[in-house]
Design an enzyme around this catalytic site. Structure first.
Site, PDB file in Angstrom:
ATOM      1  N   ASP A 224       0.954  -1.131  -0.051  1.00 56.29           N
ATOM      2  CA  ASP A 224       0.121  -0.168   0.054  1.00 56.29           C
ATOM      3  C   ASP A 224       0.928   1.335  -0.072  1.00 56.29           C
ATOM      4  OD1 ASP A 224      -2.242   1.739   0.298  1.00 56.29           O
ATOM      5  OD2 ASP A 224      -3.400   0.389   1.591  1.00 56.29           O
ATOM      6  N   HIS A 247       2.356   2.266  -2.991  1.00 57.84           N
ATOM      7  CA  HIS A 247       1.466   3.089  -3.645  1.00 57.84           C
ATOM      8  C   HIS A 247       2.173   4.575  -3.518  1.00 57.84           C
ATOM      9  CE1 HIS A 247      -2.068   0.062  -3.530  1.00 57.84           C
ATOM     10  NE2 HIS A 247      -1.105  -0.471  -4.024  1.00 57.84           N
TER      11      HIS A 247
END
Ligand SMILES: *[C@@H]1O[C@H](CO)[C@@H](O)[C@H](O)[C@H]1NC(C)=O
Ligand SMILES: *[C@@H]1O[C@H](CO)[C@@H](O)[C@H](O)[C@H]1NC(C)=O
Ligand SMILES: *[C@@H]1O[C@H](CO)[C@@H](O)[C@H](O)[C@H]1NC(C)=O
Length: 402
Positions: A224, A247
């Site tokens: 993430d 991310h």
């Protein structure tokens, strides 16, 4: 003349050195609280939760510098909260591996290892926090389910001040790796964060309501956000970070809850993003409950290597559609400098500003951008919606600011 002057300077220097040596106080060695003296065993099997809790109690009560020590070995540890305030400066030194219960229910806490209400805490060592997340990752699908089960974060700091973390590795957390809440004056350096790119919700470093923090020389590979900045953060300096897979470094998402606070003063510099889904991004919910500001941001000297979306402001964030007909984001983004950002974009749109119609982004400055795209869909492009700003220097793709 010259040798004489040299001699005078040298003599003066020696004198200063002598004064410095004779007046410096002897270093007080911290009192060591080794977890083994409290019955801890590094055999990877025995539950060490009580031994660690008892060692912490004594270390924290020590009236002077203290050091809680975890030697080499694999120490199985359930959910623990280390609470202050402590009577002296305290360090938490991890040389071995801390092993989380593989089953999330056995942690019984939102954060596996949690520090609360402490000043002058130093967490350091060459050790590892092994969250053993693999088993629980397959159980959740938070992309589709907003109420997906909450898994434990590896390590958290709440209301911790004038403190630091140095050298630790966090491996395969169940949810995020590190969480910071209401932390002030904290430096994170030489930390390694590792989880596979397909591990869900494994944010590297997640921060809210905190101020005066530094993150540097840190390597984050996760599933993430590498770093997620949430509500109420001020005065951050992030540099020499390697992010990827992951991310990217994000602000947000913001706008979902009513009580959110401004984000003010963030510098991200001298960092590299490799194969990430995003480089730098700001995301706010399409329909926002809060009216806050995200201001005074500098992104400088950043390399993007094969990044899907290198630069993005998304004020239409809507992970669980439908979100339509609920109004524009009420979050004002202002004074954002993007300087010397280069590399390759996996998507054609390398620079994307989708700002709020009612609160357009203001004072966005682009300086020396060079993001190239190699694809059958043509060269890299930029997208602008409701954004005011200016551009100088080399500009690939051509900007669309007005
Ligand atoms: C922490 O350090 C800052 C800056 O050095 C200082 O102003 C502040 O008073 C310190 N806070 C505590 C709780 O010691
Ligand atoms: C914009 O942000 C930068 C970086 O925080 C700051 O130095 C500068 O003063 C800000 N400019 C304005 C007009 O507020
Ligand atoms: C942008 O980067 C590419 C690839 O590294 C390079 O060939 C090109 O000259 C650069 N363009 C500018 C305007 O600096």
């Amino acid at each position: 003349m010259a040798p004489c002057i040299d001699f005078v300077f040298m003599a003066f220097g020696l004198l200063l050195l002598l004064i410095a040596v004779t007046t410096s106080r002897p270093i007080t060695r911290p009192k060591v609280f080794d977890v083994r003296s409290y019955g801890a065993k590094g055999d990877g099997k025995m539950d060490n939760t009580n031994a660690f809790t008892n060692a912490w109690k004594d270390a924290c009560r020590w009236n002077g510098p203290s050091k809680m020590y975890i030697p080499l070995g694999t120490f199985y540890l359930g959910g623990v909260t280390f609470v202050g305030p402590c009577d002296g400066k305290i360090s938490f030194v991890i040389d071995g591996t801390l092993l989380a219960p593989p089953n999330n229910d056995d942690i019984k806490k939102e954060i596996w290892i949690n520090f609360r209400y402490i000043n002058y805490l130093t967490v350091f060592g060459d050790g590892t926090l092994d969250g053993q997340g693999k088993k629980s990752w397959s159980l959740i699908d938070c992309q589709k389910d907003n109420n997906c089960p909450k898994l434990a974060i590896n390590m958290g700091f709440d209301f911790v001040k004038n403190s630091s973390m140095n050298g630790i590795t966090s491996l395969n957390s169940k949810a995020g790796h590190f969480n910071f809440l209401s932390v002030d004056h904290f430096s994170i350096t030489r930390v390694n964060i590792i989880a596979p790119s397909n591990s869900p919700n494994t944010d590297g470093i997640k921060i809210a309501l905190s101020s005066n923090m530094q993150i540097s020389n840190t390597h984050i590979s996760t599933g993430d956000d590498c770093i997620a900045m949430l509500s109420g953060n001020t005065n951050f300096d992030i540099y020499n970070v390697k992010c990827g897979p992951g991310h990217g470094i994000s602000i947000g998402s913001l706008g979902k809850n009513k009580d959110e606070k401004n984000v003010n003063g963030l510098m991200v510099r001298n960092s590299v993003f490799t194969g990430t889904t995003n480089g730098i991004r700001i995301k706010t919910w399409e329909s926002s409950a809060s009216t806050i500001r995200i201001i005074n941001l500098v992104y400088e000297n950043l390399q993007m290597i094969n990044v899907e979306n290198p630069i993005g402001i998304d004020q239409k964030y809507c992970p669980y559609p439908p979100c339509s007909n609920m109004g524009d984001s009420h979050i004002q983004i202002r004074n954002v400098t993007l300087k010397n950002i280069w590399g390759t974009s996996k998507n054609k749109v390398a620079v994307k500003f989708q700002c709020s119609k009612t609160f357009p982004c203001k004072d966005v400055q682009l300086i020396d951008i060079n993001l190239t795209h190699h694809g059958v869909d043509g060269p890299a492009s930029a997208l602008c919606e409701n954004v005011d700003g200016s551009a100088t220097g080399k500009m690939v793709p051509p900007h669309c600011l007005s």
